[in-house]
Design a protein around this motif. Sequence first.
Motif, mmCIF file in Angstrom:
data_model
loop_
_atom_site.group_PDB
_atom_site.id
_atom_site.type_symbol
_atom_site.label_atom_id
_atom_site.label_comp_id
_atom_site.label_asym_id
_atom_site.label_seq_id
_atom_site.Cartn_x
_atom_site.Cartn_y
_atom_site.Cartn_z
ATOM 1 N N ASN A 159 5.786 14.045 6.232
ATOM 2 C CA ASN A 159 6.490 12.756 6.192
ATOM 3 C C ASN A 159 6.544 11.944 7.443
ATOM 4 O O ASN A 159 7.494 11.642 8.255
ATOM 5 N N ALA A 160 5.369 11.458 7.852
ATOM 6 C CA ALA A 160 5.221 10.893 9.091
ATOM 7 C C ALA A 160 5.150 9.360 8.840
ATOM 8 O O ALA A 160 4.832 9.009 7.695
ATOM 9 N N PRO A 161 5.179 8.492 9.739
ATOM 10 C CA PRO A 161 5.264 7.142 9.462
ATOM 11 C C PRO A 161 3.787 6.476 9.071
ATOM 12 O O PRO A 161 2.802 6.999 9.508
ATOM 13 N N VAL A 162 3.790 5.537 8.421
ATOM 14 C CA VAL A 162 2.768 4.702 7.974
ATOM 15 C C VAL A 162 2.348 3.701 8.869
ATOM 16 O O VAL A 162 3.413 2.831 9.143
ATOM 17 N N VAL A 163 1.346 3.439 9.580
ATOM 18 C CA VAL A 163 1.073 2.442 10.723
ATOM 19 C C VAL A 163 -0.124 1.684 10.116
ATOM 20 O O VAL A 163 -0.976 2.311 9.348
ATOM 21 N N PRO A 204 -0.064 9.007 13.004
ATOM 22 C CA PRO A 204 1.075 10.005 13.113
ATOM 23 C C PRO A 204 0.989 11.336 12.207
ATOM 24 O O PRO A 204 1.491 12.150 12.770
ATOM 25 N N HIS A 205 0.287 11.047 11.173
ATOM 26 C CA HIS A 205 0.053 12.446 10.297
ATOM 27 C C HIS A 205 -0.874 13.218 11.179
ATOM 28 O O HIS A 205 -0.875 14.526 10.996
ATOM 29 N N THR A 206 -1.775 12.752 11.668
ATOM 30 C CA THR A 206 -2.881 13.452 12.303
ATOM 31 C C THR A 206 -2.106 14.321 13.633
ATOM 32 O O THR A 206 -2.519 15.294 13.769
ATOM 33 N N LEU A 207 -1.229 13.512 14.266
ATOM 34 C CA LEU A 207 -0.713 14.029 15.363
ATOM 35 C C LEU A 207 0.327 14.950 15.187
ATOM 36 O O LEU A 207 0.623 15.834 15.814
ATOM 37 N N GLU A 208 0.982 14.906 13.845
ATOM 38 C CA GLU A 208 1.998 16.029 13.458
ATOM 39 C C GLU A 208 0.899 17.201 13.182
ATOM 40 O O GLU A 208 1.657 18.344 13.481
ATOM 41 N N VAL A 209 -0.065 17.160 12.473
ATOM 42 C CA VAL A 209 -1.023 18.231 12.292
ATOM 43 C C VAL A 209 -1.175 19.167 13.665
ATOM 44 O O VAL A 209 -0.982 20.132 14.051
ATOM 45 N N THR A 243 -9.123 10.258 6.992
ATOM 46 C CA THR A 243 -9.594 9.094 7.928
ATOM 47 C C THR A 243 -9.382 7.666 7.453
ATOM 48 O O THR A 243 -10.255 6.818 8.143
ATOM 49 N N GLY A 244 -9.422 7.519 6.091
ATOM 50 C CA GLY A 244 -9.633 6.158 5.599
ATOM 51 C C GLY A 244 -8.602 5.186 6.306
ATOM 52 O O GLY A 244 -7.661 5.625 6.919
ATOM 53 N N TYR A 245 -8.369 3.921 5.998
ATOM 54 C CA TYR A 245 -7.725 3.015 6.915
ATOM 55 C C TYR A 245 -6.269 3.055 6.343
ATOM 56 O O TYR A 245 -5.307 2.334 6.846
ATOM 57 N N GLY A 246 -5.702 3.837 5.225
ATOM 58 C CA GLY A 246 -4.533 3.908 5.087
ATOM 59 C C GLY A 246 -4.096 3.865 3.456
ATOM 60 O O GLY A 246 -4.627 2.974 2.777
ATOM 61 N N PRO A 247 -2.842 4.278 3.253
ATOM 62 C CA PRO A 247 -2.057 5.173 4.150
ATOM 63 C C PRO A 247 -2.478 6.708 4.025
ATOM 64 O O PRO A 247 -3.103 7.197 2.953
ATOM 65 N N ILE A 248 -2.420 7.255 5.173
ATOM 66 C CA ILE A 248 -2.843 8.686 5.303
ATOM 67 C C ILE A 248 -2.028 9.536 4.712
ATOM 68 O O ILE A 248 -0.822 9.203 4.972
ATOM 69 N N LYS A 249 -2.166 10.812 3.934
ATOM 70 C CA LYS A 249 -1.361 11.408 3.498
ATOM 71 C C LYS A 249 -1.793 13.000 3.757
ATOM 72 O O LYS A 249 -2.940 13.093 3.874
ATOM 73 N N GLY A 250 -0.739 13.905 4.001
ATOM 74 C CA GLY A 250 -0.970 15.400 4.089
ATOM 75 C C GLY A 250 0.085 16.337 3.860
ATOM 76 O O GLY A 250 1.006 15.731 3.636
ATOM 77 N N LYS A 251 -0.314 17.409 3.712
ATOM 78 C CA LYS A 251 0.648 18.408 3.370
ATOM 79 C C LYS A 251 0.191 19.764 4.098
ATOM 80 O O LYS A 251 -0.830 19.745 4.675
ATOM 81 N N THR A 252 1.297 20.686 4.562
ATOM 82 C CA THR A 252 1.010 22.006 4.993
ATOM 83 C C THR A 252 1.585 23.040 4.169
ATOM 84 O O THR A 252 2.413 22.641 3.155
ATOM 85 N N ALA A 258 0.937 -1.303 -0.125
ATOM 86 C CA ALA A 258 -0.080 0.068 -0.070
ATOM 87 C C ALA A 258 0.909 1.249 0.247
ATOM 88 O O ALA A 258 0.445 2.191 -0.423
ATOM 89 N N SER A 259 2.012 1.043 0.708
ATOM 90 C CA SER A 259 2.955 2.275 0.621
ATOM 91 C C SER A 259 4.035 2.418 -0.361
ATOM 92 O O SER A 259 4.879 3.359 -0.115
ATOM 93 N N ALA A 260 3.977 1.265 -1.190
ATOM 94 C CA ALA A 260 5.204 1.211 -2.155
ATOM 95 C C ALA A 260 5.105 2.522 -3.001
ATOM 96 O O ALA A 260 4.095 2.878 -3.516
ATOM 97 N N GLY A 261 6.273 3.240 -3.269
ATOM 98 C CA GLY A 261 6.565 4.327 -4.052
ATOM 99 C C GLY A 261 6.254 5.611 -3.371
ATOM 100 O O GLY A 261 6.323 6.556 -3.948
ATOM 101 N N LEU A 262 5.587 5.488 -2.218
ATOM 102 C CA LEU A 262 5.379 6.668 -1.637
ATOM 103 C C LEU A 262 6.455 7.147 -0.611
ATOM 104 O O LEU A 262 7.167 6.553 -0.067
#
Length: 367
Positions: free
Chosen positions: A312-316, A168-173, A297-306, A14-18
């Motif tokens: 660049n947070a971990p994918v879990v 992690p992405h949520t917590l970083e925001v 909020t989907g099951y992943g991977p979550i992506k975000g930008k500011t 799911a995270s390949a190439g990201l």
Amino acid sequence: MKTRRAFLQNITMASAGLPFLTINASSLGNIYKSDDKVLRVALLGLGGYAQRVAESIQSCKRVKITGLISGTPDKLKTWSAKYNVPEKSCYNYQNFDSIKDNPEVDAVYVITPNSLHREFTIRAAKAGKHVICEKPMAINVKEGEEMIAACKKANVKLLIGYRMHFEPHTLEVIRMRNEGDFGQIKFFQGLCGFRIGDPAQWRLSKALAGGGSLMDIGIYAINGCRYMVGEEPIWVTAQETKTDPVKFKEGVDETIQFQFGFKSGAVASCLSTYNMNNLDRFFLNGEKGFAEMLPSTGYGPIKGKTNKGEINAPVVVHQTEQMDQMAGILFDGKKPVVPVDGEEGLKDLKIIEAIYKAVATGKKVSL
């Protein structure tokens, strides 16, 4: 929406190439020791989401499945064999209360249709077990209050399955907002929805779900608005749109738009729907910057930008991280950045009731 309900095929694929690092929970700054107490969980309600949770627990450092509760004998037999749960720790809904005599179960995870959350939470509490309950925690405020009271009386803890509170992405925001990177928050937008399938499923039953899209996917926008803005709303307005009254019967909402106001002057505009795909986006805007999460909020991977660039947070695996963190909350007294207790769940229920009231009256409702 298939991507929301289907299993993660493989988190690595799911995270390949990201530009993300795929790691397990122990790499997020939580040092798990070999002598950490393991949370022994009984899963109650063995449906599709319970299966996702069960698979995710296999990668947990501090959680294992030691009990199963279901009204379907064949499921108990299959799951017992798959997860190595002895027959003595398998229960139906009638003899479930005897779990009080099972020392191999610390907590019960209630994963049933919404209208059954109250009953099984209270029964689990009376059996002396901690409770993890899926969201929404109940179908109304009164039931939520009764669940909290029952757990307090039994001296057990009540946690709600807010998996995004550990993402992690949520917590970083949230960290960036708390440190003032975005300046004063002015606006939030939360779009949550998908086209629902089988018209006979429990999510389209008022008696089982307590409503429609708002009680399912809409709670992500409600809860997400609160943790992204960092405030509690003080008023709400809302409008409902229904294009298919056959599929979405009385009391089952198809699409609701709702707006929040906050004491700081920030405002929010959100959408909850069972009739549109490609909606999983959060946008937070402040005087100095912004954050966008897509998917949010989907099951992943979550992506975000500011405004400062990609996050660049971990994918879990969300459920793996959630369960390990909940073990820390229950056994070590850890305090999550965003609460996941019954009081947090009750706040969302109060807002849901206010949204439905605003729809019914056409008026602004104070919170």
